[in-house]
Design an enzyme around this catalytic site. Structure first.
Site, PDB file in Angstrom:
ATOM      1  N   CYS A   1       0.788  -1.284  -0.003  1.00 44.12           N
ATOM      2  CA  CYS A   1       0.125  -0.084  -0.112  1.00 44.12           C
ATOM      3  C   CYS A   1       0.859   1.284  -0.108  1.00 44.12           C
ATOM      4  O   CYS A   1       1.387   1.607  -0.762  1.00 44.12           O
ATOM      5  CB  CYS A   1      -0.941  -0.082   1.313  1.00 44.12           C
ATOM      6  N   ALA A   2       0.529   2.027   1.002  1.00 38.60           N
ATOM      7  CA  ALA A   2       1.530   3.401   0.984  1.00 38.60           C
ATOM      8  C   ALA A   2       2.918   2.946   1.506  1.00 38.60           C
ATOM      9  O   ALA A   2       3.906   4.015   1.193  1.00 38.60           O
ATOM     10  CB  ALA A   2       0.759   4.218   2.035  1.00 38.60           C
TER      11      ALA A   2
END
Length: 182
Positions: free
Chosen positions: A102-103
């Site tokens: 994800c991030a």
């Protein structure tokens, strides 16, 4: 038995943490849930998990894999931790797996400076924060010992790739079949 450490900080993404913990344990991998911001960590969706250990009490690199879930502000909290950075650097130096989803590939690994010249993926939009890596849009990307993935919808593929790397293809296939992932 292979060992993995998954780092949880306040604001982690539920699925990106729980899916790898669950599937890796089904595969026989010893998974330590390491609290970065304390013993009890609250996810971005309000899920409360209790850590097995505090990351600060563990020896950097003392596992076969380091796993960093995303979520906000979870990824930012991981990136702000000197303990997380020490673990990333130790694992890279020892050619152990560093996995982020994800991030976290951009926010955590990018900040740690380990994506230079490496293919990676992350949640759409976060790639702009990495100027020296090679962004691709595949669900899971492996470049050397760095494993990255896009987000909640790729958490199962991410976890299965970690099983393949840590426990072999047969175990990966066994867990995928038993959990009806494929």
């Amino acid at each position: 038995m292979k060992k993995a450490v998954i780092c949880l900080a306040e604001g982690f993404e539920d699925v990106e943490a729980v899916m790898p913990i669950d599937l890796l344990r089904r595969a026989g991998v010893s998974v330590t849930v390491a609290g970065v911001t304390g013993w009890e960590i609250v996810s971005s969706r309000g899920l409360r998990l209790v850590a097995d250990a505090l990351l600060a009490d563990l020896v950097p690199g003392d596992a076969d894999a380091l796993i960093l879930p995303g979520g906000m502000p979870g990824a930012s909290n991981l990136a702000a931790s000197s303990d997380v950075t020490a673990w990333i650097k130790a694992c890279i130096a020892q050619d152990k797996i560093v996995a982020a989803i994800c991030a976290s590939p951009a926010v955590v690994l990018g900040k740690a400076g380990v994506l230079k010249g490496k293919r990676f993926t992350c949640y759409p939009g976060n790639e702009k924060d990495v100027t020296d890596g090679i962004f691709v849009t595949e669900p899971v990307v492996i470049d050397g010992n760095i494993v990255t993935s896009r987000g909640v919808g790729t958490a199962d593929a991410f976890a299965l790739e970690l099983i393949r790397l840590l426990a072999g293809k047969d175990m990966r296939d066994k867990v995928a079949k038993a959990t009806l992932i494929e």
